[in-house]
Design a protein around this motif. Structure first.
Motif, PDB file in Angstrom:
ATOM      1  N   VAL A  63       7.651  51.992  46.503  1.00 50.47           N
ATOM      2  CA  VAL A  63       6.987  51.208  45.458  1.00 50.47           C
ATOM      3  C   VAL A  63       5.480  51.261  45.682  1.00 50.47           C
ATOM      4  O   VAL A  63       5.008  51.015  46.800  1.00 50.47           O
ATOM      5  CB  VAL A  63       7.464  49.740  45.492  1.00 50.47           C
ATOM      6  CG1 VAL A  63       6.722  48.909  44.452  1.00 50.47           C
ATOM      7  CG2 VAL A  63       8.974  49.656  45.278  1.00 50.47           C
ATOM      8  N   LEU A  64       4.728  51.562  44.616  1.00 51.10           N
ATOM      9  CA  LEU A  64       3.265  51.595  44.692  1.00 51.10           C
ATOM     10  C   LEU A  64       2.670  50.828  43.522  1.00 51.10           C
ATOM     11  O   LEU A  64       2.948  51.137  42.354  1.00 51.10           O
ATOM     12  CB  LEU A  64       2.761  53.046  44.670  1.00 51.10           C
ATOM     13  CG  LEU A  64       1.237  53.210  44.626  1.00 51.10           C
ATOM     14  CD1 LEU A  64       0.594  52.683  45.911  1.00 51.10           C
ATOM     15  CD2 LEU A  64       0.854  54.669  44.397  1.00 51.10           C
ATOM     16  N   PHE A  65       1.860  49.803  43.828  1.00 53.42           N
ATOM     17  CA  PHE A  65       1.127  49.046  42.817  1.00 53.42           C
ATOM     18  C   PHE A  65      -0.364  49.333  42.967  1.00 53.42           C
ATOM     19  O   PHE A  65      -0.920  49.150  44.058  1.00 53.42           O
ATOM     20  CB  PHE A  65       1.352  47.541  42.980  1.00 53.42           C
ATOM     21  CG  PHE A  65       2.761  47.086  42.740  1.00 53.42           C
ATOM     22  CD1 PHE A  65       3.338  47.206  41.487  1.00 53.42           C
ATOM     23  CD2 PHE A  65       3.509  46.536  43.760  1.00 53.42           C
ATOM     24  CE1 PHE A  65       4.639  46.785  41.266  1.00 53.42           C
ATOM     25  CE2 PHE A  65       4.811  46.112  43.551  1.00 53.42           C
ATOM     26  CZ  PHE A  65       5.377  46.232  42.297  1.00 53.42           C
ATOM     27  N   THR A  82       8.441  61.911  47.527  1.00 52.58           N
ATOM     28  CA  THR A  82       9.843  62.141  47.182  1.00 52.58           C
ATOM     29  C   THR A  82      10.704  60.883  47.168  1.00 52.58           C
ATOM     30  O   THR A  82      11.775  60.869  46.562  1.00 52.58           O
ATOM     31  CB  THR A  82      10.460  63.162  48.159  1.00 52.58           C
ATOM     32  OG1 THR A  82      10.287  62.677  49.507  1.00 52.58           O
ATOM     33  CG2 THR A  82       9.782  64.514  48.020  1.00 52.58           C
ATOM     34  N   ALA A  83      10.261  59.814  47.834  1.00 50.90           N
ATOM     35  CA  ALA A  83      11.044  58.571  47.854  1.00 50.90           C
ATOM     36  C   ALA A  83      10.542  57.556  46.823  1.00 50.90           C
ATOM     37  O   ALA A  83      11.158  56.506  46.634  1.00 50.90           O
ATOM     38  CB  ALA A  83      11.010  57.940  49.241  1.00 50.90           C
ATOM     39  N   LEU A  84       9.441  57.870  46.146  1.00 50.37           N
ATOM     40  CA  LEU A  84       8.796  56.901  45.250  1.00 50.37           C
ATOM     41  C   LEU A  84       9.618  56.712  43.978  1.00 50.37           C
ATOM     42  O   LEU A  84       9.914  57.665  43.251  1.00 50.37           O
ATOM     43  CB  LEU A  84       7.388  57.395  44.904  1.00 50.37           C
ATOM     44  CG  LEU A  84       6.441  56.424  44.204  1.00 50.37           C
ATOM     45  CD1 LEU A  84       6.220  55.161  45.029  1.00 50.37           C
ATOM     46  CD2 LEU A  84       5.101  57.112  43.908  1.00 50.37           C
ATOM     47  N   THR A  85       9.985  55.446  43.692  1.00 49.54           N
ATOM     48  CA  THR A  85      10.787  55.140  42.509  1.00 49.54           C
ATOM     49  C   THR A  85      10.066  54.221  41.516  1.00 49.54           C
ATOM     50  O   THR A  85      10.407  54.192  40.349  1.00 49.54           O
ATOM     51  CB  THR A  85      12.108  54.458  42.898  1.00 49.54           C
ATOM     52  OG1 THR A  85      11.836  53.204  43.539  1.00 49.54           O
ATOM     53  CG2 THR A  85      12.922  55.334  43.837  1.00 49.54           C
ATOM     54  N   LEU A 106      11.696  58.807  39.902  1.00 47.87           N
ATOM     55  CA  LEU A 106      11.045  57.730  39.147  1.00 47.87           C
ATOM     56  C   LEU A 106      12.065  56.888  38.384  1.00 47.87           C
ATOM     57  O   LEU A 106      12.864  57.395  37.597  1.00 47.87           O
ATOM     58  CB  LEU A 106      10.034  58.331  38.165  1.00 47.87           C
ATOM     59  CG  LEU A 106       9.201  57.332  37.355  1.00 47.87           C
ATOM     60  CD1 LEU A 106       8.318  56.485  38.275  1.00 47.87           C
ATOM     61  CD2 LEU A 106       8.342  58.061  36.323  1.00 47.87           C
ATOM     62  N   ARG A 107      11.999  55.566  38.627  1.00 48.77           N
ATOM     63  CA  ARG A 107      12.930  54.620  38.005  1.00 48.77           C
ATOM     64  C   ARG A 107      12.212  53.603  37.136  1.00 48.77           C
ATOM     65  O   ARG A 107      12.749  53.129  36.139  1.00 48.77           O
ATOM     66  CB  ARG A 107      13.715  53.920  39.122  1.00 48.77           C
ATOM     67  CG  ARG A 107      14.804  52.976  38.661  1.00 48.77           C
ATOM     68  CD  ARG A 107      15.434  52.265  39.847  1.00 48.77           C
ATOM     69  NE  ARG A 107      16.533  51.405  39.458  1.00 48.77           N
ATOM     70  CZ  ARG A 107      17.027  50.451  40.216  1.00 48.77           C
ATOM     71  NH1 ARG A 107      16.533  50.240  41.436  1.00 48.77           N
ATOM     72  NH2 ARG A 107      18.018  49.694  39.794  1.00 48.77           N
ATOM     73  N   TRP A 108      10.977  53.256  37.509  1.00 51.11           N
ATOM     74  CA  TRP A 108      10.261  52.146  36.872  1.00 51.11           C
ATOM     75  C   TRP A 108       8.783  52.522  36.809  1.00 51.11           C
ATOM     76  O   TRP A 108       8.145  52.714  37.838  1.00 51.11           O
ATOM     77  CB  TRP A 108      10.487  50.902  37.725  1.00 51.11           C
ATOM     78  CG  TRP A 108       9.973  49.604  37.202  1.00 51.11           C
ATOM     79  CD1 TRP A 108       9.114  49.391  36.173  1.00 51.11           C
ATOM     80  CD2 TRP A 108      10.287  48.312  37.718  1.00 51.11           C
ATOM     81  NE1 TRP A 108       8.884  48.064  36.002  1.00 51.11           N
ATOM     82  CE2 TRP A 108       9.586  47.360  36.944  1.00 51.11           C
ATOM     83  CE3 TRP A 108      11.093  47.862  38.771  1.00 51.11           C
ATOM     84  CZ2 TRP A 108       9.662  45.991  37.188  1.00 51.11           C
ATOM     85  CZ3 TRP A 108      11.162  46.499  39.006  1.00 51.11           C
ATOM     86  CH2 TRP A 108      10.466  45.571  38.229  1.00 51.11           C
ATOM     87  N   LEU A 109       8.247  52.646  35.599  1.00 53.78           N
ATOM     88  CA  LEU A 109       6.850  53.064  35.404  1.00 53.78           C
ATOM     89  C   LEU A 109       6.114  52.026  34.575  1.00 53.78           C
ATOM     90  O   LEU A 109       6.526  51.709  33.455  1.00 53.78           O
ATOM     91  CB  LEU A 109       6.800  54.432  34.707  1.00 53.78           C
ATOM     92  CG  LEU A 109       5.409  55.000  34.405  1.00 53.78           C
ATOM     93  CD1 LEU A 109       4.605  55.218  35.682  1.00 53.78           C
ATOM     94  CD2 LEU A 109       5.530  56.297  33.609  1.00 53.78           C
ATOM     95  N   ARG A 126      13.088  62.857  33.951  1.00 56.35           N
ATOM     96  CA  ARG A 126      13.293  61.956  35.086  1.00 56.35           C
ATOM     97  C   ARG A 126      14.561  61.158  34.817  1.00 56.35           C
ATOM     98  O   ARG A 126      14.533  60.098  34.176  1.00 56.35           O
ATOM     99  CB  ARG A 126      12.076  61.037  35.283  1.00 56.35           C
ATOM    100  CG  ARG A 126      10.777  61.790  35.579  1.00 56.35           C
ATOM    101  CD  ARG A 126      10.903  62.645  36.837  1.00 56.35           C
ATOM    102  NE  ARG A 126       9.684  63.388  37.172  1.00 56.35           N
ATOM    103  CZ  ARG A 126       9.404  64.620  36.774  1.00 56.35           C
ATOM    104  NH1 ARG A 126      10.250  65.258  35.969  1.00 56.35           N
ATOM    105  NH2 ARG A 126       8.307  65.226  37.160  1.00 56.35           N
ATOM    106  N   PRO A 127      15.712  61.671  35.258  1.00 54.00           N
ATOM    107  CA  PRO A 127      17.006  61.095  34.850  1.00 54.00           C
ATOM    108  C   PRO A 127      17.261  59.684  35.357  1.00 54.00           C
ATOM    109  O   PRO A 127      18.152  58.997  34.838  1.00 54.00           O
ATOM    110  CB  PRO A 127      18.026  62.074  35.454  1.00 54.00           C
ATOM    111  CG  PRO A 127      17.305  62.736  36.586  1.00 54.00           C
ATOM    112  CD  PRO A 127      15.871  62.828  36.157  1.00 54.00           C
ATOM    113  N   HIS A 128      16.491  59.222  36.349  1.00 55.71           N
ATOM    114  CA  HIS A 128      16.703  57.873  36.882  1.00 55.71           C
ATOM    115  C   HIS A 128      15.877  56.820  36.144  1.00 55.71           C
ATOM    116  O   HIS A 128      15.998  55.629  36.459  1.00 55.71           O
ATOM    117  CB  HIS A 128      16.352  57.832  38.372  1.00 55.71           C
ATOM    118  CG  HIS A 128      17.161  58.770  39.204  1.00 55.71           C
ATOM    119  ND1 HIS A 128      18.468  58.518  39.578  1.00 55.71           N
ATOM    120  CD2 HIS A 128      16.862  59.994  39.716  1.00 55.71           C
ATOM    121  CE1 HIS A 128      18.940  59.526  40.287  1.00 55.71           C
ATOM    122  NE2 HIS A 128      17.985  60.434  40.392  1.00 55.71           N
TER     123      HIS A 128
END
Length: 438
Positions: A63-65, A82-85, A106-109, A126-128
């Motif tokens: 997670v990056l804010f 590679t682990a950033l979602t 990527l799950r949440w942008l 980005r299928p996730h």
């Protein structure tokens, strides 16, 4: 909040989350010393405009804010993490999103309140992707590739420059929470309803303690002192001017007014006039303190799902009473040409008897009241939100529900959540089905 001094002194070794807001203009290289443990990095509220090209060295970073900084482009280095979602760059000055900036998981942008006029087609690869926050930009269209994002559940596109909702958007099988207010495509609010709302002079209101604060405004308990009448206890919501993740606070105010009267809505007494700083506000019914939020907000881990307090349980009578009430109020809103857009447990106030009120119109949008494929699809998207809520209630029923009745309710819940949007029942049919469970 952590400090730069602690970081540089090596006092944060082994932490999984780092929060730094201290006027940073450069990325502190000492952060790489935390690469073996760091999962959440919050650099919001600084003066950063770039990130290091070797950010991928933070191999555990999920997670990056970087909200409220000075970025004009989403950094391409993010795509190598590679682990950033989850990525949050709200309230910068971002004009460009390179395809290379999109990490594979990527799950949440979150790109709320920037200057985007377009998005890369690669976003649909980005299928996730599950949650996409784009309110307060300059988008005139969405990439058609998003039609491939079959896990996308929540999208905020309010306050952009969209002239139509693409057909593929309304057929996404998992789309559940949609906010699109403040675009040229949106149907206007009912002007007659807005004009008919009572005006309440600021001089008649005496604010007391603060009851709560959200992204769109602050709520106070207040005494309403009308001339020649005893004071009435009310709630006063004063709206903020900033763009929220859902859209414009003033649009939320119009939706509250237009929603009208229903037993499961918080009653609006009137609109405030004459505030010394010209702040917009509403006077509303004061809610009995026995009411509590049904659930908590989604967490970083749950993404689109509410978090319920441990041990939350209901009798079948209470759970079904809440389900019937929310179906009824949702049907009422749809008749007014409003989709709530945020039909969630955390926006429902309830008491131990199952009496409940649906609040928070921050994500509400207006649509045509005539029956059309578009209005039907918009309403059925909200039906899926009800289906999620019904499932959460069913999981927590601890008494009073036979196996046969449970199977019937689970079948209804599955119909509400089925992937074919227009095959879902409307709220009128849902209400009739729930009425049989007395």
């Amino acid at each position: 909040m952590d400090t730069l001094a602690q970081l540089r002194a090596g006092q944060l070794t082994g932490i999984t989350r780092l929060d730094l807001a201290c006027g940073l203009t450069e990325f502190p290289r000492e952060i790489f010393d935390l690469a073996d443990s760091l999962e959440v990095l919050n650099l919001s509220g600084n003066a950063l405009s770039r990130l290091p090209d070797d950010l991928h060295r933070l191999t555990r970073l999920r997670v990056l804010f970087c909200s409220d900084n000075l970025f004009t482009e989403l950094p391409a280095c993010l795509g190598q993490c590679t682990a950033l979602t989850m990525i949050g760059f709200k309230a910068n000055a971002i004009e460009t999103v390179p395809a290379a900036a999109l990490p594979p998981l990527l799950r949440w942008l979150i790109l709320t309140d920037n200057r985007l006029s377009e998005l890369p087609a690669e976003l649909g690869q980005r299928p996730h992707l599950q949650k996409l926050m784009l309110a307060g930009n300059r988008l005139q269209r969405l990439p058609e590739s998003l039609s491939q994002c079959h896990r996308l559940e929540l999208i905020r596109i309010a306050a952009n420059q969209l002239t139509e909702l693409p057909e593929w958007l309304l057929t996404l099988p998992s789309l559940t929470w949609l906010a699109y207010a403040g675009n040229p495509l949106e149907t206007e609010a009912d002007a007659a309803a807005l004009d008919a709302t009572a005006s309440i002079a600021w001089s008649e209101l005496r604010l007391e303690q603060q009851l709560g604060e959200g992204a769109s405004g602050v709520i106070h308990r207040a005494a309403w002192e009308q001339p020649g009448q005893p004071a009435t206890q009310v709630a006063v919501k004063l709206y903020k001017g900033e763009m929220t993740s859902d859209g414009s606070p003033l649009h939320e105010m119009n939706a509250c007014i237009t929603a009208g009267l229903h037993p499961n809505l918080i009653r609006v007494e009137g609109r405030i006039v004459g505030h010394p700083e010209e702040q917009a506000g509403l006077v509303m019914q004061l809610i009995d303190p026995s009411y509590r939020n049904l659930a908590g907000l989604p967490s970083l881990a749950s993404c689109t799902r509410d978090v319920y307090a441990d041990g939350t349980r209901f009798s079948a009578h209470v759970a079904l009473r809440m389900a019937r009430a929310i179906a009824s109020v949702a049907e009422h809103l749809h008749h007014q040409g409003i989709t709530h857009g945020d039909l969630y447990g955390h926006n429902i106030l309830c008491n131990e008897h199952g009496n409940c009120l649906l609040g928070d119109f921050g994500a509400a949008s207006f649509h045509a009241t005539c029956d059309s494929l578009e209005s039907r699809a918009l309403q059925r998207i909200e039906v899926r939100a009800f289906g999620v809520l019904l499932g959460e209630l069913l999981e927590r029923i601890d008494s009073g529900l036979s196996d046969e009745r449970r199977l019937q309710l689970e079948a209804l819940q599955q119909r509400c959540c089925q992937p074919q949007v227009l095959a879902r029942p409307g709220f009128s049919e849902i209400g009739q089905a729930l009425a049989a469970f007395n």
